[in-house]
Motif scaffolding. Structure first.
Motif, PDB file in Angstrom:
ATOM      1  N   LEU A  52     -22.207  -2.171  -5.026  1.00 50.38           N
ATOM      2  CA  LEU A  52     -23.413  -2.742  -4.436  1.00 50.38           C
ATOM      3  C   LEU A  52     -23.887  -3.961  -5.220  1.00 50.38           C
ATOM      4  CD1 LEU A  52     -25.583  -2.467  -2.240  1.00 50.38           C
ATOM      5  CD2 LEU A  52     -26.926  -1.116  -3.865  1.00 50.38           C
ATOM      6  N   VAL A  53     -23.846  -3.880  -6.549  1.00 50.19           N
ATOM      7  CA  VAL A  53     -24.234  -5.019  -7.379  1.00 50.19           C
ATOM      8  C   VAL A  53     -23.271  -6.183  -7.150  1.00 50.19           C
ATOM      9  CG1 VAL A  53     -24.487  -5.859  -9.740  1.00 50.19           C
ATOM     10  CG2 VAL A  53     -25.391  -3.610  -9.110  1.00 50.19           C
ATOM     11  N   ALA A  54     -21.980  -5.872  -7.046  1.00 51.09           N
ATOM     12  CA  ALA A  54     -20.983  -6.925  -6.804  1.00 51.09           C
ATOM     13  C   ALA A  54     -21.217  -7.583  -5.446  1.00 51.09           C
ATOM     14  CB  ALA A  54     -19.579  -6.340  -6.875  1.00 51.09           C
ATOM     15  N   PHE A  55     -21.490  -6.755  -4.428  1.00 54.19           N
ATOM     16  CA  PHE A  55     -21.786  -7.304  -3.102  1.00 54.19           C
ATOM     17  C   PHE A  55     -23.028  -8.186  -3.151  1.00 54.19           C
ATOM     18  CE2 PHE A  55     -19.964  -3.137  -1.194  1.00 54.19           C
ATOM     19  CZ  PHE A  55     -18.680  -3.563  -1.472  1.00 54.19           C
ATOM     20  N   PHE A  56     -24.028  -7.738  -3.892  1.00 46.78           N
ATOM     21  CA  PHE A  56     -25.298  -8.453  -4.018  1.00 46.78           C
ATOM     22  C   PHE A  56     -25.067  -9.842  -4.637  1.00 46.78           C
ATOM     23  CE2 PHE A  56     -29.823  -8.042  -6.068  1.00 46.78           C
ATOM     24  CZ  PHE A  56     -30.269  -9.086  -5.268  1.00 46.78           C
ATOM     25  N   VAL A  57     -24.395  -9.848  -5.771  1.00 43.93           N
ATOM     26  CA  VAL A  57     -24.161 -11.117  -6.483  1.00 43.93           C
ATOM     27  C   VAL A  57     -23.304 -12.058  -5.645  1.00 43.93           C
ATOM     28  CG1 VAL A  57     -23.096 -12.159  -8.523  1.00 43.93           C
ATOM     29  CG2 VAL A  57     -24.441 -10.051  -8.757  1.00 43.93           C
ATOM     30  N   TRP A  58     -22.234 -11.510  -5.044  1.00 44.31           N
ATOM     31  CA  TRP A  58     -21.333 -12.354  -4.262  1.00 44.31           C
ATOM     32  C   TRP A  58     -22.044 -12.902  -3.024  1.00 44.31           C
ATOM     33  CZ3 TRP A  58     -17.338 -14.998  -5.359  1.00 44.31           C
ATOM     34  CH2 TRP A  58     -16.494 -15.494  -4.359  1.00 44.31           C
ATOM     35  N   ALA A  59     -22.909 -12.090  -2.419  1.00 46.72           N
ATOM     36  CA  ALA A  59     -23.647 -12.559  -1.246  1.00 46.72           C
ATOM     37  C   ALA A  59     -24.622 -13.672  -1.615  1.00 46.72           C
ATOM     38  CB  ALA A  59     -24.393 -11.392  -0.603  1.00 46.72           C
ATOM     39  N   VAL A  60     -25.256 -13.553  -2.790  1.00 45.81           N
ATOM     40  CA  VAL A  60     -26.163 -14.611  -3.249  1.00 45.81           C
ATOM     41  C   VAL A  60     -25.391 -15.913  -3.440  1.00 45.81           C
ATOM     42  CG1 VAL A  60     -27.608 -15.389  -5.168  1.00 45.81           C
ATOM     43  CG2 VAL A  60     -27.836 -13.048  -4.307  1.00 45.81           C
ATOM     44  N   LEU A  61     -24.233 -15.832  -4.101  1.00 46.25           N
ATOM     45  CA  LEU A  61     -23.420 -17.031  -4.333  1.00 46.25           C
ATOM     46  C   LEU A  61     -22.926 -17.619  -3.013  1.00 46.25           C
ATOM     47  CD1 LEU A  61     -21.309 -15.846  -7.406  1.00 46.25           C
ATOM     48  CD2 LEU A  61     -23.229 -17.452  -7.424  1.00 46.25           C
ATOM     49  N   SER A  62     -22.474 -16.751  -2.116  1.00 43.35           N
ATOM     50  CA  SER A  62     -21.961 -17.225  -0.829  1.00 43.35           C
ATOM     51  C   SER A  62     -23.066 -17.873  -0.006  1.00 43.35           C
ATOM     52  CB  SER A  62     -21.343 -16.060  -0.046  1.00 43.35           C
ATOM     53  OG  SER A  62     -20.251 -15.514  -0.730  1.00 43.35           O
ATOM     54  N   LEU A  63     -24.254 -17.309  -0.075  1.00 46.33           N
ATOM     55  CA  LEU A  63     -25.379 -17.881   0.663  1.00 46.33           C
ATOM     56  C   LEU A  63     -25.768 -19.231   0.070  1.00 46.33           C
ATOM     57  CD1 LEU A  63     -27.259 -17.113   3.029  1.00 46.33           C
ATOM     58  CD2 LEU A  63     -28.833 -16.149   1.357  1.00 46.33           C
ATOM     59  N   ALA A  64     -25.752 -19.327  -1.260  1.00 48.47           N
ATOM     60  CA  ALA A  64     -26.078 -20.591  -1.924  1.00 48.47           C
ATOM     61  C   ALA A  64     -25.058 -21.673  -1.582  1.00 48.47           C
ATOM     62  CB  ALA A  64     -26.138 -20.393  -3.431  1.00 48.47           C
ATOM     63  N   LEU A  65     -23.798 -21.264  -1.411  1.00 48.30           N
ATOM     64  CA  LEU A  65     -22.738 -22.207  -1.058  1.00 48.30           C
ATOM     65  C   LEU A  65     -22.633 -22.432   0.446  1.00 48.30           C
ATOM     66  CD1 LEU A  65     -19.977 -20.929  -3.526  1.00 48.30           C
ATOM     67  CD2 LEU A  65     -21.350 -23.017  -3.735  1.00 48.30           C
ATOM     68  N   LYS A  66     -23.545 -21.807   1.186  1.00 49.37           N
ATOM     69  CA  LYS A  66     -23.622 -21.943   2.649  1.00 49.37           C
ATOM     70  C   LYS A  66     -22.340 -21.486   3.346  1.00 49.37           C
ATOM     71  CE  LYS A  66     -26.989 -25.683   2.430  1.00 49.37           C
ATOM     72  NZ  LYS A  66     -27.360 -27.075   2.858  1.00 49.37           N
ATOM     73  N   ARG A  67     -21.762 -20.388   2.820  1.00 57.75           N
ATOM     74  CA  ARG A  67     -20.593 -19.811   3.474  1.00 57.75           C
ATOM     75  C   ARG A  67     -20.991 -19.000   4.695  1.00 57.75           C
ATOM     76  NH1 ARG A  67     -16.728 -16.476   0.250  1.00 57.75           N
ATOM     77  NH2 ARG A  67     -15.377 -17.034   2.000  1.00 57.75           N
ATOM     78  N   PHE A  68     -22.255 -18.576   4.764  1.00 58.04           N
ATOM     79  CA  PHE A  68     -22.778 -17.929   5.967  1.00 58.04           C
ATOM     80  C   PHE A  68     -24.270 -18.241   6.071  1.00 58.04           C
ATOM     81  CE2 PHE A  68     -23.078 -14.684   2.618  1.00 58.04           C
ATOM     82  CZ  PHE A  68     -24.388 -14.249   2.735  1.00 58.04           C
TER      83      PHE A  68
END
Length: 430
Positions: A52-68
């Motif tokens: 869950l922590v890994a998903f959280f961190v990766w989602a934050v990075l992906s959102l910041a990079l505008k991947r979704f």
């Protein structure tokens, strides 16, 4: 066979390995995440917290990079705010309590409650994925794996199975949740899913029972009742002579393996009550009642803001006379989820945790009545009901596995509500 019939047979995206491999990368990764969060808890325990922590961190990075894109329904936002309010209240009341610097170390465990803001948009990238079927199938797999581990532990004379969690109470609670979740594919037109549902229900109940946690055993009738209400015709159709004989055989084997210990555990409630009333010896019920009494006395002295999460057990210990106070300091919680949170944050904390427990049910009820409406609603009811009933005598939140499981369950409920079809009670934004 027509293409539409083929698609129906492969609903859930895990009907075959080829269906999974054909998914786009985002869809495939989301599917794997959903399946693992249901299948891993009984055997891998804290692995779901790490995930869950890994998903959280990766989602934050992906959102910041505008991947979704950041897309949330009105129901998504209502749920995310409810889960955000809980750590916010814990932080505020902790800062207002004694030793305020100590609250920051405690707050690290609350950070996953903020993950809804990025995990829901992440799952919404795959609107055509049948998350509920994948999650329910994963729960059935987790239940079966948990039962195997629990039976293995029993055969090695560990009379309180704890699976891969290192805590029999947490294992019992999560296994019971997975048992109920497994039952939500009972009405599936896919025969494989339906069989998995029944097997998962039975295995989850077995694993939970072998954990020998009395407070969780009391929740069994509620879970079975909810499962019956979900699909009464399936239960009635289940009663055939052959199945009845098989059921009697399974119950007989279960009684032979663990019946005496389960009966002894249940009978010990009355025995422990008698000992407590007569002050004969110290039992687990003695300790619980002592913690509850000390906690209630402490809460009466600071009902609105509590004492701060960093001072919880010190406040309880100060209100238990004699050696009982020193014993209380050995515990991390008051063995009642509501009382523990009230000691942390008073009435504010109690309101916040009730919001966390209730909001998944509220948004599931408010969702459009599509084909997943009933499964979504019963999923929310089952998990919240188990947490409430078991939490009356056990831990509820502020345990990594308990928090992670409930949080992701709520994320899944929200993400399964079609985007842009939010009812008027929760107006959609952006």
């Amino acid at each position: 066979m027509s293409s539409s019939q083929a698609e129906n047979q492969e609903s859930g995206a895990l009907a075959s390995g080829r269906a999974l491999l054909r998914q786009p990368s985002f869809d495939r990764n989301n599917l794997v995440a959903v399946f693992l969060m249901a299948a891993l808890p009984p055997v891998a325990g804290s692995a779901i917290s790490v995930l869950l922590v890994a998903f959280f961190v990766w989602a934050v990075l992906s959102l910041a990079l505008k991947r979704f894109p950041f897309r949330m329904n009105g129901t998504d936002r209502a749920l995310a705010w409810a889960f955000t309010a809980f750590p916010a209240v814990i932080l505020l009341t902790g800062l207002l309590g004694a030793h305020p610097a100590g609250v920051f170390a405690k707050m690290v465990a609350c950070l996953p409650f903020l993950s809804l803001w990025v995990l829901i948009p992440r799952l919404r990238v795959s609107p055509r994925v049948d998350y509920l079927s994948v999650y329910i199938c994963g729960a059935a797999c987790g239940s079966m794996a948990g039962a195997l581990v629990a039976v293995g532990q029993w055969l090695h004379r560990a009379h309180e199975a704890e699976g891969g969690m290192g805590n029999s109470a947490v294992f019992a609670i999560i296994s019971l949740c997975l048992a109920g979740i497994s039952a939500l594919n009972m009405k599936s037109p896919n025969a494989f899913y339906e069989r998995m549902s029944w097997i998962g229900l039975g295995c989850g109940l077995l694993a939970s029972a072998l954990a020998m946690t009395r407070g969780v055993l009391l929740a069994f009738p509620i879970v079975l009742f909810v499962c019956f209400v979900f699909a009464p015709r399936r239960w009635i159709a289940l009663i055939t002579p052959v199945r009845a004989i098989c059921l009697v055989a399974i119950l007989g084997i279960g009684y032979f393996v663990a019946g005496a210990q389960i009966a002894e555990k249940l009978a010990s409630i009355e025995s422990a009550t008698g000992k407590f009333r007569q002050s004969q010896g110290v039992t687990s019920l003695d300790i619980r009642v002592s913690l509850w009494q000390g906690g209630l006395r402490a809460l009466a002295q600071s009902p609105f803001l509590g004492y701060g999460v960093q001072n919880r057990m010190e406040a309880v210990a100060a209100n238990i006379p004699g050696a009982g106070g020193e014993l209380a300091l050995r515990f991390s919680h008051a063995h009642n989820g509501f009382l523990s949170v009230a000691l942390d944050g008073g009435i504010l904390g109690l309101a916040a945790v009730i919001g966390v427990l209730a909001m998944p049910i509220v948004i599931a009820m408010a969702a459009p009545k599509d084909g997943d409406y009933k499964r979504r609603l019963f999923l929310a009811i089952l998990v919240s009901a188990v947490y409430v009933i078991a939490g009356m005598t056990q831990i509820m939140f502020r345990h990594d596995i308990m928090d992670s499981f409930f949080i992701f369950n709520a994320v899944l409920i929200a993400a399964s509500i079609p985007f842009g079809k939010t009812p008027g009670a929760f107006p959609a934004k952006g």
